[in-house]
Design an enzyme around this catalytic site. Structure first.
Site, PDB file in Angstrom:
ATOM      1  CE1 TYR A  63      -2.688  -9.997   5.446  1.00  0.00           C
ATOM      2  CE2 TYR A  63      -0.842  -8.463   5.670  1.00  0.00           C
ATOM      3  CZ  TYR A  63      -1.604  -9.569   5.955  1.00  0.00           C
ATOM      4  OH  TYR A  63      -1.555 -10.025   7.171  1.00  0.00           O
ATOM      5  CG  HIS A  78      -0.231  -0.453   2.554  1.00  0.00           C
ATOM      6  ND1 HIS A  78      -0.055  -1.726   2.873  1.00  0.00           N
ATOM      7  CD2 HIS A  78       0.646   0.530   3.436  1.00  0.00           C
ATOM      8  CE1 HIS A  78       0.657  -1.646   4.031  1.00  0.00           C
ATOM      9  NE2 HIS A  78       1.200  -0.589   4.279  1.00  0.00           N
ATOM     10  CG  ASP A  98       4.758  -3.704   5.659  1.00  0.00           C
ATOM     11  OD1 ASP A  98       5.120  -3.784   7.111  1.00  0.00           O
ATOM     12  OD2 ASP A  98       3.718  -3.138   5.499  1.00  0.00           O
ATOM     13  NE  ARG A 128       9.274  -5.623   8.724  1.00  0.00           N
ATOM     14  CZ  ARG A 128       8.087  -5.056   8.732  1.00  0.00           C
ATOM     15  NH1 ARG A 128       7.505  -4.412   7.627  1.00  0.00           N
ATOM     16  NH2 ARG A 128       7.259  -5.416   9.790  1.00  0.00           N
ATOM     17  CD  GLU A 151       4.937  -7.651   8.837  1.00  0.00           C
ATOM     18  OE1 GLU A 151       4.152  -7.633   9.712  1.00  0.00           O
ATOM     19  OE2 GLU A 151       4.474  -7.002   7.650  1.00  0.00           O
TER      20      GLU A 151
HETATM   21  C1  NOJ Z   1       3.580  -4.437   9.444  1.00  0.00           C
HETATM   22  C2  NOJ Z   1       4.287  -3.162  10.187  1.00  0.00           C
HETATM   23  O1  NOJ Z   1       5.216  -3.847  11.068  1.00  0.00           O
HETATM   24  C3  NOJ Z   1       3.418  -2.317  10.995  1.00  0.00           C
HETATM   25  O2  NOJ Z   1       3.913  -1.460  11.905  1.00  0.00           O
HETATM   26  C4  NOJ Z   1       2.484  -1.441   9.708  1.00  0.00           C
HETATM   27  O3  NOJ Z   1       1.501  -0.772  10.538  1.00  0.00           O
HETATM   28  C5  NOJ Z   1       1.577  -2.704   8.864  1.00  0.00           C
HETATM   29  N1  NOJ Z   1       2.635  -3.495   8.524  1.00  0.00           N
HETATM   30  C6  NOJ Z   1       1.213  -1.935   7.810  1.00  0.00           C
HETATM   31  O4  NOJ Z   1       2.192  -1.491   6.869  1.00  0.00           O
END
Ligand code: NOJ
Length: 543
Positions: A205, A104, A201, A199, A243
């Protein structure tokens, strides 16, 4: 191990720039400040720094809402400051991994601004739209405390847009090849600058499909493998980290069937089970999740952690276990957030040195590459009066001067913790430097021992069979090197017998309690463990 596999055998340090060191009196940490503190990071014995998002952002989600993928948030400095940080870290032999927010953007990103204003803009199709907001009903809501739907109606656009996180974070549309192109350009831009990896994120999704939960979908994996292929071809030796807060069996595909997707994945489910085990005085939760953890391809690695910048997530436990964790660790509802607990390590374990050592010793010797979250190396506390997850993101406490040595400003982005137990007056780096029993020196010590003993990092993991639920033990074995990691998870003393007949005539050296040595003269040996004891017993020949 070849150089390109460096990530398999490292320790990461998670650095939140805003909290680390303010070099210019703005009240916010920045890259120049972080450069000043690289000595501290290096002194811990970590090998790689992961910095939280540093991009220009309206900070509705602390930088995970990116408004410009090619820049630096003005609070943190400039691209030159970033380059200087990278060079200074590399000079010290420290790698640097940055956050890559692929799923996003911020609603302030020019792509979204253009998209919402004009149905015919090429950027419209960068996002996911609907006339009804009824599609993909099978997708769960992640920020449960804040959002009631994954669709939000945008007045300007005259349509609903899709978002898995805050409604200020519209999801990108990966069905559009132009979005792939954009992401590849962004990835190349930062790799060209010399970073050591990403990393990535929220990777589960990326795609949405009807009649699914919109997580871990085949086209998502296909795109991620494309990213990996490009990195392998053009930037060998850089690391791609997923992640993905998922169960172990759903994580395996993120490594790719042939090890061709991510180099590393966070192992989320093991983390809450370490806290369960130490509260219950029972190792079973750890054994169960290890049994459910699949072997991973050669060249892959897990990342493990005790805490991070988010809530201690309880997504990967059963509803009953979640209730129990909340009761035990978050008795005050203000300590809860979404499906988790917004507290730091030291307060979670009541600042108990024995528990701290057990959890950290397990982290440093069980599986994978461990991550130290900034501030946990000195046992910083949290501030649950702050909103969302900010209570675990307060300024780093360097010394007992005003603002804990973090900033000369009158007011800092959020206050430095000043409470009686964890405030900067008591808990700070300077105070712990000369105290051999401090968390800081214990962290350094554990990392040093880990470094000196390759079996703790790379050895085969063999669980110790024994009946006492509170006695948790495992061997790490590499060639003829072997160390028995042994813990008493309970408040009661324990004793059990160990059959070491194969090692008669050798010695057991306790790596965690220097100078403690036993001759292995007979079997079984009866081992007595004090409440919450930790031992790393290394087998050594008497010569
Ligand atoms: C995972 C991140 O660690 C978190 O801090 C964040 O709010 C969400 N992804 C959305 O990007």
């Amino acid at each position: 191990m070849t150089d390109s596999l460096w990530y398999q055998d490292t320790v990461f340090y998670e650095l939140y720039l805003r909290a680390y060191k303010d070099s210019n009196g703005s009240g916010s940490g920045d890259f120049r400040g972080a450069i000043e503190k690289l000595d501290h990071i290096q002194s811990l014995g970590v090998d790689c720094i992961w910095i939280l998002p540093h991009y220009p952002s309206p900070l509705k989600d602390d930088g995970y809402d990116v408004a410009d993928y090619y820049g630096i948030h003005p609070d943190y400095g400039s691209l030159d400051d970033f380059r200087a940080f990278l060079a200074a870290a590399h000079q010290r032999g420290l790698k640097v991994v940055i956050d890559l927010v692929m799923n996003h953007t911020s609603d302030q990103h020019p792509w979204f601004q253009a998209a919402r204003q004009d149905r015919h803009s090429p950027y419209r199709d960068y996002y996911v739209w609907s006339d009804t907001g009824r599609e993909y009903a099978g997708a769960r809501i992640i920020f449960l405390d804040y959002e009631s739907a994954n669709w939000t109606y945008d007045e300007v656009a005259g349509q609903y847009f899709w978002h898995r996180f805050y409604s200020s974070q519209p999801d990108l549309n990966y069905d559009n090849p132009a979005v792939h192109e954009e992401m590849f350009n962004i990835i190349r831009f930062w790799l060209d600058m010399g970073i050591d990896g990403f990393r990535a994120d929220a990777v589960p999704y990326l795609y949405e499909r009807e009649d699914t939960n919109c997580e871990n979908l085949p086209p998502t994996h296909a795109f991620l493998r494309k990213v990996r292929r490009m990195m392998d071809e053009e930037y060998p030796g850089r690391v791609l980290i997923a992640e993905a807060n998922q169960w172990p069996q759903d994580l395996l595909p993120y490594f790719g069937a042939d090890g061709d997707e991510f180099h590393m994945c966070f192992h989320f489910p093991i983390m809450p089970r370490l806290y369960m085990a130490i509260r219950r005085g029972n190792k079973q939760s750890i054994l169960d999740i290890l049994a459910a953890t699949p072997d991973i391809p050669a060249g892959a690695q897990w990342l493990t952690f005790l805490r991070n910048h988010d809530e201690l997530t309880l997504e990967m436990v059963t509803p009953d276990e979640r209730e129990w964790m909340w009761q035990q660790y978050a008795p005050d509802p203000a300590m809860r957030s979404n499906l988790g607990i917004r507290r730091r390590l030291a307060p979670l374990i009541d600042n108990h040195k024995g528990k701290w050592l057990i959890l950290n010793s397990i982290l440093m010797s069980l599986i994978g590459t461990p991550i130290v979250y900034y501030g946990d190396e000195i046992g910083m506390g949290d501030n649950i009066a702050l909103p969302d997850r900010h209570g675990c993101r307060t300024p780093m406490q360097w010394d007992d001067s005003p603002n804990g040595g973090f900033s000369p400003a009158g007011a800092t982005y959020f206050p430095v913790n000043a409470d009686a137990e964890y405030g900067y007056q008591r808990v700070n780096v300077a105070a712990q430097e000369d105290d051999p029993n401090s968390y800081l020196n214990a962290t350094r010590f554990l990392l040093r021992v880990r470094r000196q003993h390759p079996e703790l990092r790379q050895g085969q993991l063999i669980m110790l069979g024994n009946d006492d639920p509170a006695v948790f033990g495992y061997w790490r074995v590499l060639g003829d090197r072997r160390t028995l990691c042994l813990y008493n998870l309970s408040a009661e003393a324990a004793s059990f017998s160990l059959d070491l007949r194969h090692y008669v005539g050798q010695q057991l050296v306790d790596l965690l309690h220097q100078g403690q040595t036993w001759r292995i003269a007979e079997w079984p040996i009866v081992i007595r463990l004090r409440p919450y004891a930790s031992h790393w017993l290394h087998v050594r020949s008497e010569t």
